[in-house]
Motif scaffolding. Structure first.
Motif, PDB file in Angstrom:
ATOM      1  N   LEU A 127       0.852  -1.179   0.000  1.00  0.00           N
ATOM      2  CA  LEU A 127       0.000   0.000   0.000  1.00  0.00           C
ATOM      3  C   LEU A 127       0.895   1.237   0.000  1.00  0.00           C
ATOM      4  O   LEU A 127       1.583   1.513   0.979  1.00  0.00           O
ATOM      5  CB  LEU A 127      -0.893  -0.027   1.251  1.00  0.00           C
ATOM      6  N   THR A 128       0.897   1.959  -1.101  1.00  0.00           N
ATOM      7  CA  THR A 128       1.829   3.090  -1.241  1.00  0.00           C
ATOM      8  C   THR A 128       1.225   4.379  -0.691  1.00  0.00           C
ATOM      9  O   THR A 128       1.002   5.351  -1.428  1.00  0.00           O
ATOM     10  CB  THR A 128       2.250   3.291  -2.701  1.00  0.00           C
ATOM     11  N   ARG A 129       0.971   4.377   0.613  1.00  0.00           N
ATOM     12  CA  ARG A 129       0.509   5.610   1.241  1.00  0.00           C
ATOM     13  C   ARG A 129       1.616   6.662   1.137  1.00  0.00           C
ATOM     14  O   ARG A 129       2.783   6.324   0.890  1.00  0.00           O
ATOM     15  CB  ARG A 129       0.165   5.357   2.704  1.00  0.00           C
ATOM     16  N   PRO A 130       1.290   7.949   1.371  1.00  0.00           N
ATOM     17  CA  PRO A 130       2.338   8.977   1.374  1.00  0.00           C
ATOM     18  C   PRO A 130       3.484   8.609   2.305  1.00  0.00           C
ATOM     19  O   PRO A 130       3.274   7.985   3.345  1.00  0.00           O
ATOM     20  CB  PRO A 130       1.577  10.222   1.876  1.00  0.00           C
ATOM     21  N   HIS A 131       4.686   8.964   1.884  1.00  0.00           N
ATOM     22  CA  HIS A 131       5.935   8.681   2.605  1.00  0.00           C
ATOM     23  C   HIS A 131       6.401   7.235   2.406  1.00  0.00           C
ATOM     24  O   HIS A 131       7.338   6.795   3.071  1.00  0.00           O
ATOM     25  CB  HIS A 131       5.817   8.979   4.102  1.00  0.00           C
ATOM     26  N   ASN A 132       5.770   6.488   1.507  1.00  0.00           N
ATOM     27  CA  ASN A 132       6.180   5.112   1.225  1.00  0.00           C
ATOM     28  C   ASN A 132       6.214   4.908  -0.287  1.00  0.00           C
ATOM     29  O   ASN A 132       5.335   5.387  -0.999  1.00  0.00           O
ATOM     30  CB  ASN A 132       5.207   4.112   1.850  1.00  0.00           C
ATOM     31  N   ALA A 133       7.232   4.202  -0.776  1.00  0.00           N
ATOM     32  CA  ALA A 133       7.377   3.994  -2.212  1.00  0.00           C
ATOM     33  C   ALA A 133       8.241   2.769  -2.476  1.00  0.00           C
ATOM     34  O   ALA A 133       8.876   2.229  -1.558  1.00  0.00           O
ATOM     35  CB  ALA A 133       8.008   5.225  -2.869  1.00  0.00           C
ATOM     36  N   MET A 134       8.254   2.331  -3.731  1.00  0.00           N
ATOM     37  CA  MET A 134       9.118   1.225  -4.126  1.00  0.00           C
ATOM     38  C   MET A 134      10.579   1.644  -4.053  1.00  0.00           C
ATOM     39  O   MET A 134      10.919   2.818  -4.197  1.00  0.00           O
ATOM     40  CB  MET A 134       8.789   0.783  -5.557  1.00  0.00           C
ATOM     41  N   VAL A 185      15.508  -6.351  -5.091  1.00  0.00           N
ATOM     42  CA  VAL A 185      14.359  -5.968  -4.275  1.00  0.00           C
ATOM     43  C   VAL A 185      13.115  -6.591  -4.919  1.00  0.00           C
ATOM     44  O   VAL A 185      12.793  -6.270  -6.060  1.00  0.00           O
ATOM     45  CB  VAL A 185      14.198  -4.446  -4.196  1.00  0.00           C
ATOM     46  N   PRO A 186      12.435  -7.493  -4.225  1.00  0.00           N
ATOM     47  CA  PRO A 186      11.294  -8.177  -4.835  1.00  0.00           C
ATOM     48  C   PRO A 186      10.123  -7.239  -5.093  1.00  0.00           C
ATOM     49  O   PRO A 186       9.869  -6.311  -4.316  1.00  0.00           O
ATOM     50  CB  PRO A 186      10.924  -9.238  -3.796  1.00  0.00           C
ATOM     51  N   LYS A 187       9.424  -7.475  -6.180  1.00  0.00           N
ATOM     52  CA  LYS A 187       8.238  -6.689  -6.511  1.00  0.00           C
ATOM     53  C   LYS A 187       7.035  -7.300  -5.804  1.00  0.00           C
ATOM     54  O   LYS A 187       6.828  -8.514  -5.866  1.00  0.00           O
ATOM     55  CB  LYS A 187       8.013  -6.684  -8.017  1.00  0.00           C
ATOM     56  N   PRO A 188       6.246  -6.501  -5.109  1.00  0.00           N
ATOM     57  CA  PRO A 188       5.063  -7.041  -4.429  1.00  0.00           C
ATOM     58  C   PRO A 188       4.096  -7.687  -5.424  1.00  0.00           C
ATOM     59  O   PRO A 188       4.064  -7.324  -6.606  1.00  0.00           O
ATOM     60  CB  PRO A 188       4.439  -5.812  -3.768  1.00  0.00           C
ATOM     61  N   ASN A 189       3.303  -8.613  -4.947  1.00  0.00           N
ATOM     62  CA  ASN A 189       2.310  -9.267  -5.800  1.00  0.00           C
ATOM     63  C   ASN A 189       1.163  -8.330  -6.140  1.00  0.00           C
ATOM     64  O   ASN A 189       0.537  -8.454  -7.198  1.00  0.00           O
ATOM     65  CB  ASN A 189       1.773 -10.514  -5.113  1.00  0.00           C
ATOM     66  N   PHE A 190       0.881  -7.411  -5.235  1.00  0.00           N
ATOM     67  CA  PHE A 190      -0.171  -6.420  -5.439  1.00  0.00           C
ATOM     68  C   PHE A 190       0.364  -5.063  -4.983  1.00  0.00           C
ATOM     69  O   PHE A 190       1.152  -4.985  -4.058  1.00  0.00           O
ATOM     70  CB  PHE A 190      -1.431  -6.767  -4.627  1.00  0.00           C
ATOM     71  N   MET A 191      -0.097  -4.006  -5.636  1.00  0.00           N
ATOM     72  CA  MET A 191       0.359  -2.676  -5.250  1.00  0.00           C
ATOM     73  C   MET A 191      -0.675  -1.641  -5.668  1.00  0.00           C
ATOM     74  O   MET A 191      -1.180  -1.658  -6.791  1.00  0.00           O
ATOM     75  CB  MET A 191       1.718  -2.347  -5.886  1.00  0.00           C
ATOM     76  N   ALA A 192      -1.035  -0.745  -4.738  1.00  0.00           N
ATOM     77  CA  ALA A 192      -1.986   0.327  -5.035  1.00  0.00           C
ATOM     78  C   ALA A 192      -1.783   1.454  -4.034  1.00  0.00           C
ATOM     79  O   ALA A 192      -1.182   1.271  -2.972  1.00  0.00           O
ATOM     80  CB  ALA A 192      -3.421  -0.188  -4.978  1.00  0.00           C
ATOM     81  N   ALA A 193      -2.325   2.629  -4.375  1.00  0.00           N
ATOM     82  CA  ALA A 193      -2.127   3.814  -3.548  1.00  0.00           C
ATOM     83  C   ALA A 193      -3.122   3.930  -2.406  1.00  0.00           C
ATOM     84  O   ALA A 193      -2.914   4.719  -1.481  1.00  0.00           O
ATOM     85  CB  ALA A 193      -2.195   5.069  -4.415  1.00  0.00           C
TER      86      ALA A 193
END
Length: 231
Positions: free
Chosen positions: A195-202, A208-216
């Motif tokens: 979950l790419t809330r503010p202050h968090n990013a790839m 670095v493994p890519k998450p199976n799911f990703m959304a804001a």
């Protein structure tokens, strides 16, 4: 693992993923004259929780939180009062739910997913922070890393959940807004939903493994997970 290769058990991080730590901002604005120190404090808290685990040591997340506040105050040459410490503890124990939490959890539970939580915070007497935020009833179990005296992303923390639920780590999908948590879960054999809330990013770096799911936001992330299950 379910037949469609999608984990049926979703393991939710709590702080910042479900509960809004920005409710602590007024304390940092008052004490340090700028809210941005909140993020500095939180980064130090996470750093030293992981350092304790790597060093084979354990002190509760709550106590480390107070210690990190004292450390940041020393760095900024600010004098803390007992009331400042009391306010931090009070705010940490009563953080509100993010607005997207209830609708997302409602959708996921309606879709048949099993929901549990896994937090670095120690267990507490009722009413718990999740009870105060009106989220506790969505989950069948609440896990704390205090059981293994190690902080996430230590593999033992995710394995603890799998063992308690009598499943493999591959039957779990961690839902968290901290990439370091997602990386740890995937390294332990879990799926991950970032979950790419503010202050968090790839983190764009090798291995670095890519998450199976990703959304804001949590609703979009829930829809992704539900959509995968229905395939």
């Amino acid at each position: 693992m379910s037949s469609d290769n999608t984990p049926n058990i979703l393991v939710f991080d709590v702080n910042e993923t479900l509960l809004d730590i920005n409710t602590l901002a007024p304390l940092f604005e008052r004490v340090f004259d700028k809210q941005t120190v909140l993020r500095e404090w939180f980064a130090q808290l996470v750093l030293y929780s992981q350092t304790m685990t790597l060093s084979g040591l354990y002190t509760s997340f709550s106590e480390l939180g107070v210690g990190a506040l004292r450390m940041v105050a020393y760095i900024h040459q600010v004098t803390l009062s007992d009331s400042d410490i009391a306010e931090l503890k009070a705010r940490m124990s009563s953080m509100p739910a993010h607005p997207d939490a209830v609708p997302a959890l409602t959708r996921l539970r309606k879709a048949g997913f099993r929901l549990v939580t896994l937090t670095n915070s120690p267990s507490s007497a009722s009413p718990t922070p999740l009870e105060k935020a009106a989220l506790s009833h969505f989950f069948e179990h609440h896990f704390s890393v205090e059981t293994v005296s190690k902080f996430k992303p230590a593999p033992e923390t995710y394995q603890m959940v799998a063992d308690a639920l009598t499943v493999d780590t591959s039957d779990l999908c961690l839902v968290a807004c901290h990439l370091w948590d997602n990386i740890g879960a995937q390294a332990a054999g879990c799926y991950s939903a970032f979950l790419t809330r503010p202050h968090n990013a790839m983190l764009p770096a090798t291995n670095v493994p890519k998450p199976n799911f990703m959304a804001a936001d949590l609703i979009a992330l829930a829809d992704q997970i539900i959509g995968k299950k229905s395939v």
